[in-house]
Scaffold this motif. Structure first.
Motif, PDB file in Angstrom:
ATOM      1  N   TYR B 109       0.833  -1.213   0.000  1.00 23.03           N
ATOM      2  CA  TYR B 109       0.000   0.000   0.000  1.00 23.03           C
ATOM      3  C   TYR B 109       0.864   1.257   0.000  1.00 23.03           C
ATOM      4  O   TYR B 109       0.556   2.226  -0.706  1.00 23.03           O
ATOM      5  N   LEU B 112       1.840   2.238  -3.541  1.00 26.69           N
ATOM      6  CA  LEU B 112       0.802   2.292  -4.584  1.00 26.69           C
ATOM      7  C   LEU B 112       1.222   3.174  -5.753  1.00 26.69           C
ATOM      8  O   LEU B 112       0.804   2.968  -6.888  1.00 26.69           O
ATOM      9  N   HIS B 113       2.046   4.176  -5.444  1.00 30.73           N
ATOM     10  CA  HIS B 113       2.466   5.081  -6.526  1.00 30.73           C
ATOM     11  C   HIS B 113       3.226   4.314  -7.612  1.00 30.73           C
ATOM     12  O   HIS B 113       3.190   4.702  -8.778  1.00 30.73           O
ATOM     13  N   GLU B 116       0.604   2.864  -9.791  1.00 32.16           N
ATOM     14  CA  GLU B 116       0.027   3.922 -10.627  1.00 32.16           C
ATOM     15  C   GLU B 116       0.997   4.294 -11.748  1.00 32.16           C
ATOM     16  O   GLU B 116       0.583   4.552 -12.882  1.00 32.16           O
ATOM     17  N   ARG B 119       1.167   0.931 -14.048  1.00 33.80           N
ATOM     18  CA  ARG B 119      -0.160   0.477 -14.486  1.00 33.80           C
ATOM     19  C   ARG B 119      -0.122  -0.954 -15.026  1.00 33.80           C
ATOM     20  O   ARG B 119      -0.555  -1.234 -16.158  1.00 33.80           O
ATOM     21  N   PRO B 120       0.363  -1.905 -14.223  1.00 34.05           N
ATOM     22  CA  PRO B 120       0.367  -3.301 -14.691  1.00 34.05           C
ATOM     23  C   PRO B 120      -1.053  -3.871 -14.674  1.00 34.05           C
ATOM     24  O   PRO B 120      -1.923  -3.345 -13.976  1.00 34.05           O
ATOM     25  N   THR B 207      -4.667  -6.398 -10.813  1.00 30.91           N
ATOM     26  CA  THR B 207      -4.232  -5.156 -10.149  1.00 30.91           C
ATOM     27  C   THR B 207      -5.399  -4.385  -9.531  1.00 30.91           C
ATOM     28  O   THR B 207      -5.306  -3.923  -8.390  1.00 30.91           O
ATOM     29  N   ASP B 208      -6.497  -4.271 -10.266  1.00 31.71           N
ATOM     30  CA  ASP B 208      -7.622  -3.493  -9.734  1.00 31.71           C
ATOM     31  C   ASP B 208      -8.126  -4.090  -8.418  1.00 31.71           C
ATOM     32  O   ASP B 208      -8.446  -3.365  -7.470  1.00 31.71           O
ATOM     33  N   VAL B 211      -5.617  -3.316  -5.571  1.00 30.87           N
ATOM     34  CA  VAL B 211      -5.667  -1.928  -5.073  1.00 30.87           C
ATOM     35  C   VAL B 211      -6.936  -1.709  -4.255  1.00 30.87           C
ATOM     36  O   VAL B 211      -6.909  -1.064  -3.198  1.00 30.87           O
ATOM     37  N   ARG B 212      -8.037  -2.264  -4.752  1.00 28.85           N
ATOM     38  CA  ARG B 212      -9.305  -2.113  -4.023  1.00 28.85           C
ATOM     39  C   ARG B 212      -9.164  -2.690  -2.602  1.00 28.85           C
ATOM     40  O   ARG B 212      -9.575  -2.076  -1.618  1.00 28.85           O
ATOM     41  N   ALA B 215      -6.766  -0.588  -0.445  1.00 29.36           N
ATOM     42  CA  ALA B 215      -7.367   0.689  -0.044  1.00 29.36           C
ATOM     43  C   ALA B 215      -8.382   0.474   1.077  1.00 29.36           C
ATOM     44  O   ALA B 215      -8.439   1.249   2.035  1.00 29.36           O
ATOM     45  N   ALA B 218      -6.425  -0.368   4.250  1.00 29.47           N
ATOM     46  CA  ALA B 218      -5.684   0.775   4.804  1.00 29.47           C
ATOM     47  C   ALA B 218      -6.560   1.599   5.737  1.00 29.47           C
ATOM     48  O   ALA B 218      -6.059   2.294   6.621  1.00 29.47           O
TER      49      ALA B 218
END
Lengths: 119, 399
Positions: B109, B112-113, B116, B119-120, B207-208, B211-212, B215, B218
């Motif tokens: 986390y 995350l940058h 971004e 963008r894999p 990846t999506d 990240v979900r 997030a 976190a």
């Protein structure tokens, strides 16, 4: 009477800040405003807040960086992104916000979103 | 389908303190500990990445990371940046907050940058703590064919050993339907008398979805750990599949070298055909630092007796007896010394007339003439650090 829910609005646009302050006060929220992310983070240090409405495009620290900082310090504090730009919605760094609302002439969606998260 | 040219980013969690490997981890993190006398633990997972064409690799480092960073710079700087290939360390840098990585999920986390930026489409998350080979193409193919949100590699082991791991159950369709981190009573594999599936710390995420989940996590007060928090919270909501490591190409060998005993035993595995099969597979090389030393020298009138052992480059051995041991590079052993069932790492110097048994010498240990180690537990206890019955001398120990 229960205490009013407290909102922090961080937006560099003076008109938008004042408009949102009035509108949310009408909806019976207590509103604090900040004109940039640095001031907004300072408010969070000193004040108890229930939800943050956060702009993205701001001079200096932008809303994305501010969001990262807010989530890391105040994990459970909900942040709603309120931006004129839709493409940041795809940016992974905005996904920690509880919602992403695109600015428009009406605030119905923003009101509804805030209500959903803090009542 | 090959991983080559796919949009995949790899993170290797390399911040393991390795507390139970003390004193080998006194000066370095667990992934940087020497293994099989010439490698570092991290070399195994990194080699599998390179051999599988996973070539955008970030290593997330944290405590005592200097040794690992130096090793990466010396050994893993050969990928061409021009082709956007890299093995790059990312130290915990408090970019987001003033906290270090507070868990495996938090480590990702806080970076995350990087997701971004690159963008894999999919993200491999691996552990830098284990000894194994793996062709990640096999796992990737299953992940894509089944449209999984998360595919994690699983291994069947005996129930009595499983309680130290994340234990899961999986249906015939490879869907994982329960996952408990370090359970007191691990769930067994149906139809198998005494085996349980464990999590190997090898994850491939869409990846999506990743990240979900990160997030969401976190924003909670949790351990921010894949095993404790992320995976259990995905079950029933996302497609979480297991990949059977045992059925894969290199499925015959995986070791968690978390304790001195398991570390010692895994090293000793390399003195058998099983071990040499891992090291010597020609099309799956284990890469590490090139050593610019001459071949080892075996001298003295009576000669050197070496049985079931390995000796790395640049060592000088005289009239000694090496039995069932691993000798690193640049090691000197004097006459009439016996080394048995031991691991002697790089740049150690052992005098004449010594007897060394069941010991691990970290890099740069110096032992004078006529010393006995591993022969009398009482004497060992008075002078040395002993773990799991093995004498362990720390880096640069001088007797």
């Amino acid at each position: 009477m229960a205490d009013k829910k407290r909102l922090l609005i961080i937006d560099d646009d003076k008109n938008m800040r004042e408009l949102l302050e009035l509108e949310f006060q009408d909806q019976d929220y207590a509103v604090i405003t900040a004109e940039n992310a640095f001031d907004g983070l300072q408010v969070l240090k000193n004040e108890s807040v229930d939800l943050v409405v956060l702009d993205i495009k701001m001079p200096g620290m932008d809303g994305i960086e501010a969001l990262e900082k807010i989530v890391s310090i105040y994990r459970e504090l909900p942040v709603v992104i309120h931006s004129a730009y839709s493409h940041f919605k795809e940016n992974y760094l905005t996904w920690s916000a509880v919602a992403y609302v695109i600015k428009s002439g009406k605030f119905d969606e923003l009101f509804e979103t805030v209500k959903t998260h803090i009542g | 389908m090959l991983l080559q040219n796919k949009k995949i980013l790899t993170f290797i969690l390399s911040g393991g303190k390795g507390s139970r490997l003390y004193p080998l981890t006194r000066d370095r993190s667990k992934p940087a500990v020497f293994f099989a006398a010439r490698f570092r633990i991290i070399d195994f997972v990194l080699s599998s990445c390179i051999n599988s064409h996973l070539r955008q690799v970030y290593l997330l480092t944290q405590t005592k990371s200097l040794s690992l960073h130096q090793h990466l710079r010396k050994s893993w700087n050969f990928l061409p940046n021009e082709l956007s290939e890299f093995v790059a360390p990312v130290p915990a840098q408090q970019r987001v907050s003033e906290e270090w990585y507070s868990g495996t999920a938090d480590a990702i986390y806080q970076n995350l940058h990087l997701l971004e930026y690159h963008r894999p489409e999919h993200v491999f998350i691996l552990s830098g703590d284990h000894i194994y080979n793996m062709d990640f193409n096999e796992l990737f193919n299953q992940h894509i064919e089944r449209g999984a949100d998360l595919t994690l590699s699983v291994l069947g082991i005996k129930k009595k050993e499983a309680a130290a791991f994340g234990v899961l159950t999986m249906d015939d369709d490879l869907n994982i339907n329960s996952f408990i981190e370090k359970p007191q009573d691990p769930s067994q594999i149906p139809g198998e008398s005494d085996d349980c599936y464990i999590n190997m710390g090898i994850y491939l995420f869409k990846t999506d979805t990743l990240v979900r989940m990160l997030a969401q996590d976190a924003r909670k007060r949790s351990s921010h750990d894949f095993g404790k928090n992320i995976i259990p919270s995905m079950l029933g909501k996302y497609r979480v599949n297991g990949f059977s490591f045992k059925k894969s190409r290199f499925g015959h060998y995986w070791r968690d070298v978390g304790t001195i005993r398991s570390y010692y035993n895994a090293n000793m595995d390399f003195l058998s055909q099983l071990g040499s099969r891992i090291i010597c597979t020609p099309d799956w090389p284990i890469l590490t630092a090139g050593i610019s030393s001459p071949s080892s020298f075996f001298g003295g009138n009576e000669g050197v007796r070496i049985r079931n052992s390995t000796v790395d480059l640049g060592s000088h051995l005289y009239n000694c007896d090496i039995n069932h041991s691993l000798i690193g590079a640049g090691v000197t052993v004097g006459s009439d010394t016996l080394i048995e069932n031991s691991i002697i790492m790089t740049d150690c110097s052992i005098g004449r007339g010594c007897v060394i048994r069941n010991a691990i010498f970290d890099k740069g240990v110096v032992i004078p003439d006529n010393v006995q180690i591993g022969c009398d537990p009482q004497i060992d206890k008075e002078h040395f650090f002993i773990s799991d019955g093995i004498v362990v001398l720390p880096k640069n120990f001088v007797l």
